[in-house]
Motif scaffolding. Structure first.
Motif, PDB file in Angstrom:
ATOM      1  N   ASP A  13       0.934  -1.323  -0.119  1.00  0.00           N
ATOM      2  CA  ASP A  13      -0.261  -0.111   0.064  1.00  0.00           C
ATOM      3  C   ASP A  13       0.939   1.326  -0.036  1.00  0.00           C
ATOM      4  O   ASP A  13       2.188   1.093  -0.100  1.00  0.00           O
ATOM      5  N   PHE A  17       7.014  -0.327   2.245  1.00  0.00           N
ATOM      6  CA  PHE A  17       8.403   0.132   1.927  1.00  0.00           C
ATOM      7  C   PHE A  17       8.700  -0.286   0.299  1.00  0.00           C
ATOM      8  O   PHE A  17       8.663   0.482  -0.542  1.00  0.00           O
ATOM      9  N   ILE A  18       8.119  -1.821   0.041  1.00  0.00           N
ATOM     10  CA  ILE A  18       9.018  -2.132  -1.144  1.00  0.00           C
ATOM     11  C   ILE A  18       7.894  -2.267  -2.330  1.00  0.00           C
ATOM     12  O   ILE A  18       8.380  -2.021  -3.536  1.00  0.00           O
ATOM     13  N   ASN A  87       6.692 -11.640   4.971  1.00  0.00           N
ATOM     14  CA  ASN A  87       6.942 -13.246   4.417  1.00  0.00           C
ATOM     15  C   ASN A  87       5.895 -14.304   4.569  1.00  0.00           C
ATOM     16  O   ASN A  87       5.826 -14.990   3.727  1.00  0.00           O
ATOM     17  N   HIS A  90       3.725 -15.141   1.465  1.00  0.00           N
ATOM     18  CA  HIS A  90       4.220 -15.311   0.157  1.00  0.00           C
ATOM     19  C   HIS A  90       3.855 -16.491  -0.443  1.00  0.00           C
ATOM     20  O   HIS A  90       3.078 -16.604  -1.566  1.00  0.00           O
ATOM     21  N   GLU A 107       8.230 -11.635  -3.585  1.00  0.00           N
ATOM     22  CA  GLU A 107       9.572 -10.957  -2.663  1.00  0.00           C
ATOM     23  C   GLU A 107      10.123 -12.210  -2.167  1.00  0.00           C
ATOM     24  O   GLU A 107       9.550 -13.435  -1.873  1.00  0.00           O
ATOM     25  N   LYS A 108      11.457 -11.942  -1.620  1.00  0.00           N
ATOM     26  CA  LYS A 108      12.142 -13.082  -0.822  1.00  0.00           C
ATOM     27  C   LYS A 108      11.824 -12.835   0.729  1.00  0.00           C
ATOM     28  O   LYS A 108      11.397 -11.678   0.990  1.00  0.00           O
ATOM     29  N   SER A 136      17.062  -8.813  -5.625  1.00  0.00           N
ATOM     30  CA  SER A 136      17.142  -7.618  -6.407  1.00  0.00           C
ATOM     31  C   SER A 136      18.537  -7.275  -6.930  1.00  0.00           C
ATOM     32  O   SER A 136      18.871  -6.513  -7.788  1.00  0.00           O
ATOM     33  N   TRP A 187       7.462  -5.967  12.026  1.00  0.00           N
ATOM     34  CA  TRP A 187       7.232  -7.488  11.708  1.00  0.00           C
ATOM     35  C   TRP A 187       8.015  -8.302  11.511  1.00  0.00           C
ATOM     36  O   TRP A 187       8.231  -9.772  11.649  1.00  0.00           O
ATOM     37  N   ARG A 188       9.328  -7.990  10.855  1.00  0.00           N
ATOM     38  CA  ARG A 188      10.600  -8.682  10.535  1.00  0.00           C
ATOM     39  C   ARG A 188      11.071  -9.213  11.979  1.00  0.00           C
ATOM     40  O   ARG A 188      11.807 -10.291  11.726  1.00  0.00           O
TER      41      ARG A 188
END
Ligand code: NAD
Length: 382
Positions: A13, A17-18, A87, A90, A107-108, A136, A187-188
């Motif tokens: 959104d 970030f990515i 993650n 995914h 994404e990884k 990337s 969240w990481r």
């Protein structure tokens, strides 16, 4: 003949970030248009993002399952989906879109479990779909140049690798237990969302892929010490590695190294010379041949490889960076799918994007590092 593709996005959104980096990167070459999305499970934020990108209201979906279903039923449905969620989603999101016949760029790290990643590969193969995993940094032009130099044998046989990815942004978390920091990346550090590793999963896997991309070597085993500093997941990792050619290397991956912001550095040592690439100065490559002074290769100059020239976007001296690296991954992935929809065979250069196999290698690497660290840094086969 179709000249452009339609794509959708899950996650990403306007505050993420990515996802935004992906959208900008896709637009570099203007060959895919964002037409559908499920950017946030919160419908207000989801709509805000979809409306910002002028999507039709009926293509701003409340959940990704509905999106996969409805897009697969439309004649003008999406050709691929970009998955840019945290993650834990995914695997399930990728599976849903593959099951509906839609190509996936994810994404990884690709999934929590190795078996899940392998299942995604089998499903993509069964359905005849292209699956990219967004490692990337292998999109960087001078990383491609490094790969060409290794392939041409310029540094001889690879005998040692020394690579690091150092950041400092979690240093304040040391000793804070599992207290949630209100940060972009909170969240990481949550195992339910990030998986079994934070630091190795988030940035260590970039080392693993970038080295493997440049050298063509696969990891055979690892011996790792991960430090959590009182947090639920690791913030620091020191890893010994062995490659399938018998060479060894050291990977250092950390989010607590003061003075380092996004310090991915890869040094490849061969029998005839060495190559060093530094992500924060990505337009140059240091190449040292045995007995000679170090040479600095600049992106865009006449002496670089044909592959580097093909992927060049700006004249030398005008910096290319993260956006261009993402754009290069999309350039290859989109070229591949365009050829497929037009009934042509993708060329080798089109297929130069990280695939589901690279995603599987990344998940195996994470598991091996965590297992090794839990067992007193014993060597663990990959
Ligand atoms: N390749 C790279 O260089 C790179 C860099 C950064 C992040 N990443 C990866 O990208 C992913 C996202 O990271 P981020 O930093 O952008 O995270 P983020 O928290 O900034 O963004 C995640 C987005 O996913 C959305 N989301 C969460 N649950 C969802 C659901 N059920 N349906 C739809 N959307 C949902 C959130 O609303 C948010 O918009 C991670 O897997 C991370 O590892 C890769």
């Amino acid at each position: 003949m179709r000249k452009t593709l339609r794509y959708g996005m899950v996650g990403g959104d306007l505050n993420a970030f990515i996802g935004g980096v992906h959208r900008i990167a896709v637009n570099f070459d203007g060959r895919a248009q964002l037409v559908a999305g499920c950017f946030n499970p919160d419908m207000a934020a989801n709509k805000e993002c979809g409306q910002f990108y002028r999507l039709d209201e009926d293509r701003i979906y409340a959940d990704y399952k509905e999106m996969a279903q409805k897009e697969s039923e439309r004649e003008d449905g999406i050709d691929f989906v970009s998955i840019v969620t945290p993650n834990f989603l995914h695997y399930q999101v990728a599976k849903e879109f593959l099951n509906h016949g839609i190509n996936v760029l994810c994404e990884k790290p690709l999934s929590f479990e190795v078996g899940e990643a392998e299942e995604l590969k089998a499903l993509a193969e069964e359905k005849g779909l292209y699956f990219a995993v967004n490692y990337s940094y292998s999109g960087n032009n001078m990383v491609k140049e490094a790969r060409e130099l290794v392939k041409q044998g310029v540094i001889g046989d690879v005998i040692n690798v020394n690579a690091e990815y150092l950041q400092e942004y979690l240093v304040d978390d040391i000793g804070k237990g599992d207290q949630k920091m209100v940060k972009l990346s909170s969240w990481r550090k949550d195992p339910k969302v990030a998986g079994i590793s934070n630091c190795v999963g988030d940035i260590g896997t970039h080392i693993e892929h970038t080295v493997s991309y440049i050298t063509g070597l696969k990891l055979k085993k690892v011996a790792a010490v991960l430090d959590n500093y009182g947090q639920p997941l690791d913030l620091n990792a020191n890893i010994l590695v062995e490659f399938d050619n018998g060479a060894h290397g050291v990977y250092s991956s950390s989010q607590v190294c003061v003075g380092h912001m996004n310090g991915l550095v890869v040094r490849i040592f061969g029998t005839e010379g060495a190559i060093e690439w530094v992500q924060e100065n990505p337009n140059v490559l240091s190449v040292t041949l045995k007995g000679q002074p170090t040479q600095i290769y600049n992106r865009g100059m006449g002496y670089v490889s044909e592959r580097s020239k093909e992927m060049n976007r700006l004249p030398s001296g005008h910096p290319e960076g993260l956006y261009e690296a993402f754009a290069n991954i999309y350039k290859c992935y989109i070229s591949t799918i365009l050829k497929k929809v037009n009934g042509e065979e993708p060329a080798e250069g089109d297929l130069d994007f990280p695939t589901v196999d690279d995603g599987i290698a990344g998940v195996k690497f994470i598991h091996a590092c965590v297992e090794s660290s839990k067992n007193n840094a014993v060597w663990v086969e990959i």
